[in-house]
Every structure is written in C-alpha cells, then in structure tokens.
Design an enzyme around this catalytic site. Structure first.
Site, mmCIF file in Angstrom:
data_model
loop_
_atom_site.group_PDB
_atom_site.id
_atom_site.type_symbol
_atom_site.label_atom_id
_atom_site.label_comp_id
_atom_site.label_asym_id
_atom_site.label_seq_id
_atom_site.Cartn_x
_atom_site.Cartn_y
_atom_site.Cartn_z
ATOM 1 N N GLU A 41 35.365 -12.941 -1.004
ATOM 2 C CA GLU A 41 35.837 -11.728 -0.325
ATOM 3 C C GLU A 41 36.925 -11.086 -1.183
ATOM 4 O OE1 GLU A 41 37.268 -12.621 3.655
ATOM 5 O OE2 GLU A 41 38.536 -10.831 3.659
ATOM 6 N N ARG A 45 43.144 -4.450 -1.265
ATOM 7 C CA ARG A 45 44.605 -4.316 -1.226
ATOM 8 C C ARG A 45 45.158 -3.883 -2.566
ATOM 9 N NH1 ARG A 45 46.244 -9.874 1.958
ATOM 10 N NH2 ARG A 45 44.629 -9.705 3.543
ATOM 11 N N LYS A 129 36.070 -12.768 12.835
ATOM 12 C CA LYS A 129 37.175 -13.366 12.089
ATOM 13 C C LYS A 129 38.307 -13.560 13.090
ATOM 14 C CE LYS A 129 40.620 -11.743 8.738
ATOM 15 N NZ LYS A 129 40.794 -11.733 7.288
HETATM 16 C C1 3PG Z 1 43.238 -12.255 5.361
HETATM 17 O O1 3PG Z 1 43.356 -11.046 5.314
HETATM 18 O O2 3PG Z 1 42.151 -12.812 5.522
HETATM 19 C C2 3PG Z 1 44.476 -13.080 5.310
HETATM 20 O O3 3PG Z 1 45.547 -12.309 4.887
HETATM 21 C C3 3PG Z 1 44.347 -14.292 4.477
HETATM 22 O O4 3PG Z 1 45.383 -15.109 4.857
HETATM 23 P P1 3PG Z 1 46.085 -16.128 3.870
HETATM 24 O O5 3PG Z 1 46.453 -15.344 2.636
HETATM 25 O O6 3PG Z 1 47.283 -16.599 4.637
HETATM 26 O O7 3PG Z 1 45.126 -17.231 3.570
#
Ligand code: 3PG
Length: 205
Positions: A41, A45, A129
C-alpha cells in the site's frame, strides 16, 4: 481481485509505504517482496506517491499494489490511472463510496466505531480497515456482533501484536508501517526492511 481475496493474499501484513524519493520505490518493494509480502500500500502522503506506485507496478508485476491514505473522491481516478489495483482510506463517506463505485477500484474503507461499521456494512462493504487499530479483545467483541465482516486493523501495530490479532477469525491480515518506517526507507536500509518483513512472516507462522 475482490477485497476479501486481496486481504487474504496480503497475509500476514499489508505494509504502508511512505515514499518521498521515487528512486527508492523499486528497491523498497523488492525488499518487501523478498521478505515474503505480496501486497503493498503506497500512502498518498507525498507528491511522489503515484509515480512510485507506477514504477513498482512496472518493475514487479507479480505484486499487488494499491494506494493508501486516500481521502478525496478525485484520488480514485488518479490512483487508477497510475496503475493502482486497490485503494485504502482512513475513513468512510458516501462521496468516497460513490467515487469508488464510479471508477470500479476495489476499496477498503476505514472505520473505528460500531456505528461507522454499520454505515459501511449498509453501503455494501464487508471488508473494512479498523483504524486506529483496536486490541484483540475489542476485535473479539466485534466478531460477536459482526460475524460476516472482515477487518484489517492498522495504526500503531507492532510485530509483537501480530500473532494475537491474526488468531482472530475476522482478521485476514493487519496493516502497518513498522517493517518499513519512513526513516528506514529514507536511509535506504533495505536489508533491515527485508529482515523485518521476514520476521513478521515468521511470527505469523
Ligand atoms: C495507516 O494509515 O494505515 C496508518 O497510519 C499506519 O499506521 P502505522 O504507521 O502506525 O503502522
């Protein structure tokens, strides 16, 4: 591919990649693939995210690659044009659901509360999710009420949480960035990223 099969294929982990230098995209995806992960994924960002996704799709067609952190309806078509095979969002809105349906891209919407879960379920979504991730105990409670739904918990998950979460019947895989946090990607430490991915697969069994 339908979202249910896609999440099964992502087992044990759907890694979240935040890529700010396109030249890092292919070595990063290669390290994760060598570490045993098949579905990636790419987080929307950074301005380079879509170019990075296109590069990964071309170089590693055996992987399934989607976008994450999708928050705007227009991003569905942009993701599709870049070669994304699925999209993930931190939340659920009617406008996003309509845009997903219009472009036909499989979508994993985010939910947090039982009311949000009901809203997404009533809109026809059975894979969600769960963001930010809940504990195994809370997921067990959701299983009792929503036995037909599948959840991909994400947000703050660490390697040590994996086994408990994956033992639940409603968790086909978890999501997270701990195997490839932005600082490791930026420093180009792909050996460490490969090692973390291998460790995650080993912990999952
Ligand atoms: C996401 O958008 O899936 C999360 O920000 C991922 O979370 P993590 O960086 O704490 O694993």
């Amino acid at each position: 591919m339908r979202m249910k099969s896609l999440l099964r294929r992502a087992y044990p982990l759907l890694p979240l990649l935040q890529i700010d230098k396109p030249c890092l995209a292919i070595p990063l995806a290669t390290a994760l693939h060598e570490g045993g992960l098949n579905v990636l994924e790419v987080a929307l960002r950074t301005p380079q995210a879509l170019a990075a996704l296109t590069a990964i799709r071309k170089a590693l067609p055996q992987l399934c690659v989607g976008v994450g952190s999708l928050t705007l309806p227009a991003q569905f078509q942009q993701a599709m044009d870049a070669g994304a095979q699925f999209a993930v969002s931190p939340g659920f809105t009617r406008k996003l659901a309509d845009a997903a349906a219009d472009c036909g891209l499989p979508w994993l919407p985010g939910v947090m509360t039982p009311s949000e879960i009901l809203g997404a379920q009533q809109a026809g979504f059975s894979c969600l999710k769960l963001f930010p991730a809940l504990t195994g105990g809370a997921l067990q409670s959701l299983l009792a009420v929503f036995p037909d739904l599948q959840f991909c918990p994400t947000g703050g998950i660490k390697a040590t949480d994996l086994a408990d979460l994956l033992a639940l019947a409603n968790v086909p895989c978890v999501g997270g960035s701990w195997v490839c946090p932005p600082d490791l990607i930026r420093s180009g430490d792909f050996a460490q990223i490969r090692k973390r991915a291998l460790e995650a697969c080993a912990l999952a069994g």
